[in-house]
Design an enzyme around this catalytic site. Structure first.
Site, PDB file in Angstrom:
ATOM      1  N   CYS A  72      -2.812  -3.879   2.201  1.00 23.91           N
ATOM      2  CA  CYS A  72      -2.423  -5.004   1.354  1.00 23.91           C
ATOM      3  C   CYS A  72      -1.655  -6.029   2.184  1.00 23.91           C
ATOM      4  O   CYS A  72      -0.993  -5.685   3.164  1.00 23.91           O
ATOM      5  CB  CYS A  72      -1.553  -4.497   0.199  1.00 23.91           C
ATOM      6  SG  CYS A  72      -1.018  -5.804  -0.952  1.00 23.91           S
ATOM      7  N   ASP A  74       0.961  -7.467   1.370  1.00 24.07           N
ATOM      8  CA  ASP A  74       2.391  -7.372   1.055  1.00 24.07           C
ATOM      9  C   ASP A  74       3.215  -7.267   2.339  1.00 24.07           C
ATOM     10  O   ASP A  74       2.954  -6.417   3.192  1.00 24.07           O
ATOM     11  CB  ASP A  74       2.639  -6.149   0.163  1.00 24.07           C
ATOM     12  CG  ASP A  74       4.019  -6.164  -0.473  1.00 24.07           C
ATOM     13  OD1 ASP A  74       5.023  -6.166   0.273  1.00 24.07           O
ATOM     14  OD2 ASP A  74       4.112  -6.163  -1.714  1.00 24.07           O
ATOM     15  N   ARG A  76       6.005  -6.103   2.888  1.00 26.91           N
ATOM     16  CA  ARG A  76       6.821  -4.888   3.013  1.00 26.91           C
ATOM     17  C   ARG A  76       6.047  -3.715   3.607  1.00 26.91           C
ATOM     18  O   ARG A  76       6.614  -2.627   3.768  1.00 26.91           O
ATOM     19  CB  ARG A  76       7.374  -4.496   1.634  1.00 26.91           C
ATOM     20  CG  ARG A  76       8.288  -5.531   1.010  1.00 26.91           C
ATOM     21  CD  ARG A  76       8.545  -5.226  -0.450  1.00 26.91           C
ATOM     22  NE  ARG A  76       7.340  -5.352  -1.260  1.00 26.91           N
ATOM     23  CZ  ARG A  76       7.290  -5.127  -2.577  1.00 26.91           C
ATOM     24  NH1 ARG A  76       8.399  -4.740  -3.212  1.00 26.91           N
ATOM     25  NH2 ARG A  76       6.163  -5.268  -3.253  1.00 26.91           N
ATOM     26  N   HIS A 128      -0.129   0.718  -1.865  1.00 26.97           N
ATOM     27  CA  HIS A 128       1.318   0.944  -1.846  1.00 26.97           C
ATOM     28  C   HIS A 128       1.889   0.884  -3.258  1.00 26.97           C
ATOM     29  O   HIS A 128       1.255   0.348  -4.185  1.00 26.97           O
ATOM     30  CB  HIS A 128       2.015  -0.080  -0.951  1.00 26.97           C
ATOM     31  CG  HIS A 128       1.940  -1.493  -1.456  1.00 26.97           C
ATOM     32  ND1 HIS A 128       2.935  -2.075  -2.211  1.00 26.97           N
ATOM     33  CD2 HIS A 128       0.983  -2.440  -1.321  1.00 26.97           C
ATOM     34  CE1 HIS A 128       2.597  -3.317  -2.506  1.00 26.97           C
ATOM     35  NE2 HIS A 128       1.408  -3.559  -1.976  1.00 26.97           N
ATOM     36  N   CYS A 131       2.719  -2.543  -6.295  1.00 27.00           N
ATOM     37  CA  CYS A 131       1.769  -3.572  -5.873  1.00 27.00           C
ATOM     38  C   CYS A 131       1.647  -4.644  -6.953  1.00 27.00           C
ATOM     39  O   CYS A 131       1.394  -4.337  -8.119  1.00 27.00           O
ATOM     40  CB  CYS A 131       0.410  -2.938  -5.606  1.00 27.00           C
ATOM     41  SG  CYS A 131      -0.873  -4.120  -5.124  1.00 27.00           S
TER      42      CYS A 131
END
Length: 240
Positions: A72, A74, A76, A128, A131
């Site tokens: 993803c 993302d 993080r 994750h 999400c």
């Protein structure tokens, strides 16, 4: 002119007593403030460049990755950091909600290059916790524009597992969907001709993982399939 206007605004906000303070002094103070801010920003930039020089001297200049990571976008979930590896160790493709689509030319190009040319030994599809894409689909949120179109596979997956999701709490639904999305991604990956060939010819493996933001740990997603199911897939998708 900008500094003069800024100083004039400050003078007006300060009220009548501000007239006791000379305008020139106020303008000088404003200039010093802007200069200090500019110097701070410049120093941060110079520091970043110096840090880059140190990083570059310690970093590999070539790549020989054993892993292709489909994850993803993302911020993080930085794959190299999460795996405790270095630049050059992991070839990467990331998108919103780690969607693996058989018609995504960007993803297919990454797979082709990493599998056929770099000869990676493992492909990882990683989702994750927490999400945003999963949460948006479960909440029927209007994310807008291309996002709603991009996440259609997730909504179709929700529809497919509607009966199972019905009896779960929200957090349970999110965890279930994250894992289900990974499993679907692994299934799609195993139907890509280049991957099929590499699995058969040199033992390429495809894995599913979910990264837990709270613990920082990667959790294995069971993507095992029966031999007869694998045989049917290979018969339908392999090329001769």
């Amino acid at each position: 002119m900008f500094l003069q206007r800024a100083a004039s605004q400050c003078l007006r906000k300060a009220g009548p007593r501000a007239g006791l303070r000379p305008f020139a002094a106020l303008l000088s103070s404003t200039r010093r403030s802007f200069a200090a801010t500019s110097q701070t920003r410049h120093s941060a930039f110079e520091q970043a460049l110096e840090s880059n020089k140190r990083w570059a001297s310690e970093t590999a200049k070539s790549q020989s990755p054993a892993i292709l990571w489909i994850g993803c976008s993302d911020s993080r979930v930085p794959e190299t950091t999460v795996l405790g590896l270095k630049p050059g160790d992991v070839f990467t493709h990331r998108n919103i909600a780690n969607i693996v689509s058989p018609t995504d030319l960007s993803l297919l190009s990454v797979v082709e290059f990493s599998v056929a040319h770099l000869k990676v030994k493992h492909i990882v599809v990683c989702g994750h916790s927490k999400c945003g894409g999963v949460a948006g689909c479960l909440a029927n949120g209007k994310l807008g524009g291309s996002l709603d179109i991009w996440l259609q596979p997730l909504r179709a997956l929700r529809e497919k597992h509607g009966a199972e999701l019905k009896g779960m709490e929200v957090d349970g639904q999110k965890a279930f969907m994250s894992a289900a999305n990974v499993r679907q991604g692994v299934e799609v990956m195993k139907r890509i001709p280049t991957v099929i060939d590499a699995m058969k010819e040199r033992g390429l493996q495809v894995h599913g993982l979910v990264y837990d933001l709270a613990s920082g740990k990667l959790e294995d997603v069971d993507c095992d399939e029966k031999d007869d199911v694998a045989a049917l897939r290979e018969a339908a998708f392999e090329r001769k």
